[in-house]
Design an enzyme around this catalytic site. Structure first.
Site, mmCIF file in Angstrom:
data_model
loop_
_atom_site.group_PDB
_atom_site.id
_atom_site.type_symbol
_atom_site.label_atom_id
_atom_site.label_comp_id
_atom_site.label_asym_id
_atom_site.label_seq_id
_atom_site.Cartn_x
_atom_site.Cartn_y
_atom_site.Cartn_z
ATOM 1 N N ASP A 122 -0.691 -2.778 -4.343
ATOM 2 C CA ASP A 122 -1.914 -2.781 -3.521
ATOM 3 C C ASP A 122 -2.528 -1.387 -3.622
ATOM 4 O O ASP A 122 -2.245 -0.673 -4.586
ATOM 5 C CB ASP A 122 -1.593 -3.215 -2.077
ATOM 6 C CG ASP A 122 -2.805 -3.794 -1.359
ATOM 7 O OD1 ASP A 122 -3.878 -3.170 -1.394
ATOM 8 O OD2 ASP A 122 -2.690 -4.875 -0.745
ATOM 9 N N ASP A 123 -3.346 -0.994 -2.628
ATOM 10 C CA ASP A 123 -3.977 0.315 -2.723
ATOM 11 C C ASP A 123 -2.930 1.412 -2.912
ATOM 12 O O ASP A 123 -1.917 1.433 -2.219
ATOM 13 C CB ASP A 123 -4.781 0.606 -1.449
ATOM 14 C CG ASP A 123 -5.944 -0.356 -1.265
ATOM 15 O OD1 ASP A 123 -6.545 -0.758 -2.278
ATOM 16 O OD2 ASP A 123 -6.244 -0.699 -0.113
ATOM 17 N N LYS B 155 -14.887 1.091 -0.199
ATOM 18 C CA LYS B 155 -15.232 -0.238 0.312
ATOM 19 C C LYS B 155 -15.488 -0.159 1.803
ATOM 20 O O LYS B 155 -14.719 0.434 2.553
ATOM 21 C CB LYS B 155 -14.150 -1.273 -0.020
ATOM 22 C CG LYS B 155 -12.756 -0.915 0.416
ATOM 23 C CD LYS B 155 -11.707 -1.943 -0.077
ATOM 24 C CE LYS B 155 -10.304 -1.525 0.337
ATOM 25 N NZ LYS B 155 -9.209 -2.286 -0.225
ATOM 26 N N ASP C 34 0.834 -1.205 0.000
ATOM 27 C CA ASP C 34 0.000 0.000 0.000
ATOM 28 C C ASP C 34 0.868 1.255 0.000
ATOM 29 O O ASP C 34 1.820 1.338 0.782
ATOM 30 C CB ASP C 34 -0.869 0.080 1.264
ATOM 31 C CG ASP C 34 -1.856 -1.065 1.403
ATOM 32 O OD1 ASP C 34 -1.504 -2.194 1.055
ATOM 33 O OD2 ASP C 34 -2.966 -0.806 1.889
ATOM 34 N N HIS D 28 -3.967 -1.411 -6.748
ATOM 35 C CA HIS D 28 -5.401 -1.605 -6.594
ATOM 36 C C HIS D 28 -6.175 -0.296 -6.616
ATOM 37 O O HIS D 28 -7.324 -0.244 -6.191
ATOM 38 C CB HIS D 28 -5.701 -2.362 -5.295
ATOM 39 C CG HIS D 28 -5.140 -3.749 -5.267
ATOM 40 N ND1 HIS D 28 -5.218 -4.580 -4.161
ATOM 41 C CD2 HIS D 28 -4.467 -4.462 -6.212
ATOM 42 C CE1 HIS D 28 -4.627 -5.732 -4.425
ATOM 43 N NE2 HIS D 28 -4.157 -5.693 -5.661
ATOM 44 N N ARG E 164 -12.433 3.595 -5.777
ATOM 45 C CA ARG E 164 -13.279 2.687 -5.008
ATOM 46 C C ARG E 164 -13.630 3.213 -3.632
ATOM 47 O O ARG E 164 -12.869 3.941 -3.016
ATOM 48 C CB ARG E 164 -12.570 1.339 -4.940
ATOM 49 C CG ARG E 164 -12.419 0.665 -3.601
ATOM 50 C CD ARG E 164 -12.225 -0.818 -3.812
ATOM 51 N NE ARG E 164 -10.823 -1.199 -3.695
ATOM 52 C CZ ARG E 164 -10.406 -2.458 -3.742
ATOM 53 N NH1 ARG E 164 -11.248 -3.448 -3.942
ATOM 54 N NH2 ARG E 164 -9.133 -2.729 -3.610
#
Ligand SMILES: *[C@@H]1O[C@H](CO)[C@@H](O)[C@H](O)[C@H]1NC(C)=O
Ligand SMILES: *[C@@H]1O[C@H](CO)[C@@H](O)[C@H](O)[C@H]1NC(C)=O
Ligand SMILES: *[C@@H]1O[C@H](CO)[C@@H](O)[C@H](O)[C@H]1NC(C)=O
Ligand SMILES: *[C@@H]1O[C@H](CO)[C@@H](O)[C@H](O)[C@H]1NC(C)=O
Length: 368
Positions: free
Chosen positions: A207-208, A264, A186, A229, A262
């Protein structure tokens, strides 16, 4: 994504000493850190407000401890800062203080040597991988800028308990991890923080790019994300602070990534996501969803059933341009209990709608 915040709080308690606010001290050669000898660093932090970290090799299992800096201290990294291998939680670097500036001189690199840890399992298994940089309890106009970060073992920045912190022109290049087993790298994980701005930075990871788990007045502006991500609010829920209230994500590009933009929230959790605005972001080469808003998240994978305990309200998504891959879905939404949304100027080409959306509040201006 990992939460080592409790550890951080304990460390900060243990390490917070009396702060000497004298600003009369001059920069001198003894303000240069050349080893990671803890007692030498402690005395430099006490007597210097302009500190140079010059080509330090931090021994395995140790933190380059820059906590408790005097108010207004500048820390400049020069040369190569590197870290010995050990299977441990980290962090490898820990900075805290008020009105602190952390910067890098031309040609410097913070070399994480991530390949020594990378096993494709990230923080889900294998060897324990240290978080790279704790920016915890940095406040009152603190700045992290012009850092050049290479190949971190896992998470790069953990931002926690910070207020009025700007991160500007930071380059994170973990792209070797694409082929060498980097995972959960991340870029920026933000929790329990306010007035945080991250801008004009480059993040190449797995990742993020950014994950905003909690906090208020968070801005993510004009950054370039690649390989990971995408840009994410959350996963919100399941911690001691489950409120995101006020975030602007604007002018960014997300490319070669699983997701573009996104939100979440965790299945079964409580909390809230309020007043989030995505504005004028570009996406390209996205393999799963261009935009996704999901209320069914679990680390092991989404459940497929949204729960309503983390209502997403006041969501604005305007000006998303670009394309997704043929196997991707441009927009996917699965939420419960959402209200007050506004989508406009969405122009995403490619992909198809294979999964049905549900829970979109009426008048949102989006359907799928
Ligand atoms: C702060 O540092 C200055 C300069 O070294 C010193 O004269 C002063 O006594 C220190 N103050 C405290 C409260 O330690
Ligand atoms: C750290 O520095 C202090 C003061 O210079 C010295 O006395 C001590 O031996 C050093 N410790 C190590 C492990 O090198
Ligand atoms: C698209 O992104 C993937 C990573 O998700 C990457 O492997 C691939 O090379 C990219 N394709 C192009 C054309 O850049
Ligand atoms: C919807 O959110 C409200 C808080 O705004 C909460 O009180 C309520 O329980 C939620 N409903 C469901 C079905 O989770």
């Amino acid at each position: 994504m990992k939460h080592t915040f409790l550890l951080s709080a304990l460390l900060a308690l243990a390490q917070a000493g009396p702060v000497n606010h004298s600003h009369e001290l001059q920069k001198r050669s003894s303000c240069t850190i050349t080893t990671s000898n803890l007692s030498e660093i402690a005395s430099i932090k006490k007597s210097c407000t302009s500190i140079v970290v010059d080509g330090v090799t931090v021994p395995a299992g140790e933190t380059l401890d820059l906590t408790g800096l005097q108010t207004g201290t500048t820390v400049t990294f020069e040369g190569t800062t590197s870290f010995g291998y050990s299977s441990w939680e980290g962090p490898l670097i820990f900075v805290s203080g008020s009105a602190v500036t952390v910067t890098g001189a031309s040609g410097h690199v913070l070399e994480g040597n991530g390949a020594k840890w990378w096993d494709g399992l990230g923080s889900n298994g294998g060897v324990t991988k240290p978080t790279f940089f704790f920016a915890h309890f940095m406040d009152e106009g603190s700045v992290i800028k012009n850092l050049n970060i290479h190949n971190t073992p896992a998470e790069v920045f953990s931002i926690y308990g910070s207020h009025e912190l700007t991160i500007d022109s930071v380059t994170i290049d973990d792209s070797d991890g694409d082929s060498e087993g980097g995972h959960n790298t991340d870029g920026f994980d933000i929790a329990s923080s306010s007035s945080i701005t991250i801008q004009d930075s480059i993040i190449k990871n797995q990742d993020d790019c950014v994950a905003i788990d909690s906090g208020s007045k968070i801005q993510f502006l004009n950054n370039h994300c690649s390989g990971g991500h995408g840009i994410s609010i959350g996963g919100v829920g399941g911690t001691s602070d489950n409120s995101v209230n006020g975030a602007t994500l604007s002018g960014n590009t997300v490319t070669n990534s699983v997701i573009g933009l996104r939100v979440k929230t965790l299945s079964g959790a409580t909390g809230r996501v309020k007043n989030v605005g995505f504005k004028n972001n570009q996406i390209s080469n996205i393999s799963q969803y261009g935009i996704t808003i999901e209320g069914d998240y679990e680390n092991s994978g989404p459940t497929g059933v949204a729960t309503g305990g983390v209502p997403i309200t006041g969501l604005t998504v305007t000006g998303v341009t670009g394309s997704v891959d043929s196997g991707a879905q441009p927009i996917y939404i699965l939420v419960e209990n959402a209200s007050d949304w506004s989508f406009s100027d969405i122009d995403i080409t490619g992909g198809s709608y294979s999964k049905k959306c549900s829970g979109i509040p009426s008048g949102a201006g989006v359907s799928c």
